[in-house]
Write a protein that holds these residues in place. Structure first.
Motif, PDB file in Angstrom:
ATOM      1  N   HIS A 102       0.813  -1.218   0.000  1.00  0.00           N
ATOM      2  CA  HIS A 102       0.000   0.000   0.000  1.00  0.00           C
ATOM      3  C   HIS A 102       0.851   1.275   0.000  1.00  0.00           C
ATOM      4  CE1 HIS A 102      -3.902  -1.990   0.833  1.00  0.00           C
ATOM      5  NE2 HIS A 102      -3.123  -2.917   1.392  1.00  0.00           N
ATOM      6  N   ALA A 103       0.219   2.380  -0.396  1.00  0.00           N
ATOM      7  CA  ALA A 103       0.885   3.685  -0.427  1.00  0.00           C
ATOM      8  C   ALA A 103       1.184   4.197   0.984  1.00  0.00           C
ATOM      9  CB  ALA A 103       0.027   4.697  -1.183  1.00  0.00           C
ATOM     10  N   ARG A 104       0.335   3.836   1.922  1.00  0.00           N
ATOM     11  CA  ARG A 104       0.504   4.248   3.324  1.00  0.00           C
ATOM     12  C   ARG A 104       0.228   3.045   4.222  1.00  0.00           C
ATOM     13  NH1 ARG A 104      -2.603   7.730   0.949  1.00  0.00           N
ATOM     14  NH2 ARG A 104      -4.499   7.110   2.022  1.00  0.00           N
ATOM     15  N   ASP A 125      -1.979   1.709   5.848  1.00  0.00           N
ATOM     16  CA  ASP A 125      -3.424   1.725   6.055  1.00  0.00           C
ATOM     17  C   ASP A 125      -4.038   0.797   5.001  1.00  0.00           C
ATOM     18  OD1 ASP A 125      -6.134   2.296   6.131  1.00  0.00           O
ATOM     19  OD2 ASP A 125      -5.900   4.450   5.776  1.00  0.00           O
ATOM     20  N   THR A 147      -6.820   0.704   3.697  1.00  0.00           N
ATOM     21  CA  THR A 147      -7.723   1.366   2.747  1.00  0.00           C
ATOM     22  C   THR A 147      -6.976   2.288   1.776  1.00  0.00           C
ATOM     23  OG1 THR A 147      -8.161   3.196   4.278  1.00  0.00           O
ATOM     24  CG2 THR A 147      -9.631   1.278   4.405  1.00  0.00           C
ATOM     25  N   SER A 148      -5.664   2.449   1.951  1.00  0.00           N
ATOM     26  CA  SER A 148      -4.888   3.309   1.049  1.00  0.00           C
ATOM     27  C   SER A 148      -4.673   2.595  -0.287  1.00  0.00           C
ATOM     28  CB  SER A 148      -3.551   3.684   1.696  1.00  0.00           C
ATOM     29  OG  SER A 148      -2.707   2.563   1.785  1.00  0.00           O
ATOM     30  N   PRO A 149      -4.357   3.360  -1.339  1.00  0.00           N
ATOM     31  CA  PRO A 149      -4.155   2.759  -2.665  1.00  0.00           C
ATOM     32  C   PRO A 149      -3.047   1.695  -2.649  1.00  0.00           C
ATOM     33  CG  PRO A 149      -4.201   5.151  -2.824  1.00  0.00           C
ATOM     34  CD  PRO A 149      -4.195   4.808  -1.358  1.00  0.00           C
ATOM     35  N   ASN A 186       0.086   0.024  -4.319  1.00  0.00           N
ATOM     36  CA  ASN A 186       1.161   0.357  -5.258  1.00  0.00           C
ATOM     37  C   ASN A 186       1.594  -0.845  -6.089  1.00  0.00           C
ATOM     38  OD1 ASN A 186       1.199   2.908  -4.194  1.00  0.00           O
ATOM     39  ND2 ASN A 186       3.086   2.637  -3.034  1.00  0.00           N
ATOM     40  N   TRP A 217       2.863  -2.426  10.498  1.00  0.00           N
ATOM     41  CA  TRP A 217       3.210  -2.260   9.096  1.00  0.00           C
ATOM     42  C   TRP A 217       4.694  -2.004   8.917  1.00  0.00           C
ATOM     43  CZ3 TRP A 217      -0.461  -2.299   5.128  1.00  0.00           C
ATOM     44  CH2 TRP A 217      -1.793  -2.331   5.539  1.00  0.00           C
ATOM     45  N   GLN A 266       7.550  -0.683   5.717  1.00  0.00           N
ATOM     46  CA  GLN A 266       7.774  -0.206   4.362  1.00  0.00           C
ATOM     47  C   GLN A 266       8.794  -1.139   3.721  1.00  0.00           C
ATOM     48  OE1 GLN A 266       9.537   3.712   3.919  1.00  0.00           O
ATOM     49  NE2 GLN A 266       8.034   4.182   2.332  1.00  0.00           N
ATOM     50  N   GLY A 305       6.349   0.327  -0.895  1.00  0.00           N
ATOM     51  CA  GLY A 305       5.119   0.660  -0.207  1.00  0.00           C
ATOM     52  C   GLY A 305       5.084  -0.021   1.146  1.00  0.00           C
ATOM     53  N   TRP A 306       3.919  -0.021   1.744  1.00  0.00           N
ATOM     54  CA  TRP A 306       3.731  -0.559   3.091  1.00  0.00           C
ATOM     55  C   TRP A 306       2.988  -1.885   3.035  1.00  0.00           C
ATOM     56  CZ3 TRP A 306       5.614   1.834   7.476  1.00  0.00           C
ATOM     57  CH2 TRP A 306       6.143   3.114   7.280  1.00  0.00           C
TER      58      TRP A 306
END
Length: 167
Positions: free
Chosen positions: A112-114, A116, A118-120, A122, A140, A142, A150-151
């Motif tokens: 994920h982008a963050r 979270d 629910t984040s987009p 990657n 999480w 990175q 991403g994460w």
């Protein structure tokens, strides 16, 4: 009187050495770094030996550079390591790197982008990908591999402790 004084000194020495030993619990006797700890293979091939010297038999060979391993013991220039399956043995410290990597343990792991869910997304990493480890928060981390970053959920990675926080 001297015997009594000698016994008192002995008791003090035992208590003092126990206190020092207690304060070093969880630290390597050679490096004074935390034990166990994660590192990665520096070399593309590394002999894993039955004991901590060149005279010990080679049990098997690591064949993957950057593979994360966990150091569980130290003896001189040797480190006892194990992989994600628990297989291990003794490796010369020159074959190891402090660069942190992780092994992806879930097929098509969403990155994920963050940190979270629910984040987009990657990218999606396949099962068995070795990724470079970056920052980690509570649940999480990175990660990066193949030009993507991403994460990812910490529970889907091997090579990072569940309670580990990294900046």
């Amino acid at each position: 009187m001297w015997r009594l004084l000698g016994a008192g000194c002995l008791v003090f020495a035992l208590v003092a050495s126990a206190a020092v030993a207690q304060s070093n619990v969880g630290r390597g006797p050679i490096t004074n770094l935390p034990m166990p700890r994660y590192v990665s293979m520096k070399a593309s091939e590394g002999n894993v030996r039955r004991g901590p010297s060149l005279t010990h038999r080679i049990d098997w060979v690591f064949k993957r550079r950057d593979m994360p391993v966990q150091i569980t013991a130290e003896h001189g220039h040797w480190r006892r390591v194990q992989d994600r399956d628990g297989a291990g043995g003794w490796v010369h410290y020159a074959l190891l790197s402090g660069v942190r990597t992780v092994l992806v343990e879930k097929d098509m792991l969403a990155v994920h982008a963050r940190p979270d869910p629910t984040s987009p997304i990657n990218a999606a990493f396949e099962l068995g990908v070795v990724a470079r480890l970056g920052s980690c928060v509570l649940d999480w981390c990175q990660i990066s591999a193949g030009g993507y970053r991403g994460w990812a959920s910490k529970e889907d990675l091997w090579g990072v402790a569940p309670d580990e926080i990294r900046d």
